[in-house]
Structures are given as C-alpha cells and as structure tokens.
Write a protein that holds these residues in place. Sequence first.
Motif, short mmCIF file in Angstrom:
data_model
loop_
_atom_site.label_atom_id
_atom_site.label_comp_id
_atom_site.label_asym_id
_atom_site.label_seq_id
_atom_site.Cartn_x
_atom_site.Cartn_y
_atom_site.Cartn_z
N MET A 1 0.54 -1.58 0.72
CA MET A 1 -0.01 -0.26 -0.05
C MET A 1 1.01 1.02 -0.02
N THR A 2 0.34 1.96 -0.86
CA THR A 2 0.71 3.66 -0.87
C THR A 2 -0.25 4.52 -0.65
N ASN A 3 1.16 5.66 -1.20
CA ASN A 3 -0.27 7.12 -0.54
C ASN A 3 0.15 7.62 -2.09
N GLN A 23 -10.49 -1.89 3.54
CA GLN A 23 -10.25 -1.20 4.58
C GLN A 23 -10.05 -0.48 4.75
N HIS A 24 -8.44 -0.55 4.51
CA HIS A 24 -7.52 0.23 4.56
C HIS A 24 -7.92 1.69 3.43
N GLY A 31 -3.54 2.46 12.82
CA GLY A 31 -1.77 2.43 12.80
C GLY A 31 -1.09 2.89 12.01
N PHE A 32 -0.40 2.49 10.66
CA PHE A 32 0.58 2.93 10.53
C PHE A 32 0.07 3.43 8.87
N THR A 33 -1.19 2.63 8.37
CA THR A 33 -1.77 2.98 6.76
C THR A 33 -2.31 4.17 6.92
N LYS A 34 -2.96 4.01 8.09
CA LYS A 34 -3.61 5.27 8.75
C LYS A 34 -3.72 6.88 8.51
N TYR A 36 -0.49 7.70 7.78
CA TYR A 36 -0.11 7.79 6.77
C TYR A 36 -0.96 8.77 4.93
N GLY A 37 -2.21 7.57 5.18
CA GLY A 37 -3.18 7.50 3.90
C GLY A 37 -2.31 6.62 3.07
#
Length: 88
Positions: A1-3, A23-24, A31-34, A36-37
Amino acid sequence: MTNRRDGTLYCGVTSDLSRRAWQHREGLIEGFTKQYGLKRLVWYEHCPDIRDAIQREKTMKHWPRAWKVRLIHRMNPEWDDLYETLNR
C-alpha cells in the motif's frame, strides 16, 4: 500500500486481499496505513500457504526500499491502484 507514486510504502499479509485493501482505503485500520493515508494498492503477491506469506512479509520488511520499489516497477510501472482489478 502507498499514498502516491514513490510515496510511503506498507507491506502486510492477509488471507483476503480484497477485503483488507478495502479496509485500508476506507481508513478502518488503525495504525501506520491510516496515519500516512496509504490507500493505494500498487503491488501484491499470492502465496498458496499462509506460513509462506508471513515469512515473505517478514523478509520484505527488512529489505531496502529500493528492492521493494523494483518489485512494484516490474508489476506496476505506473503505480496504478490495483484494487479495482482484484475482483475481475
């Protein structure tokens, strides 16, 4: 995953990629994914056994960023969001 293209990267493991990517994207995973978007699925790999997938994730988390970027460029050179292609 990335932004975004060449953005922050996240590597994880799941038994249901479509559900987890959704979900992401929706910001449902704390956590991390939320933080950093990270909502764009740019690379994935199928492993027939979850134990292999977990080991692969652990290994990749120790890789230099350049190695992960090379994997993405081989599969998805434009860094397109692959989420829409999962259920075709």
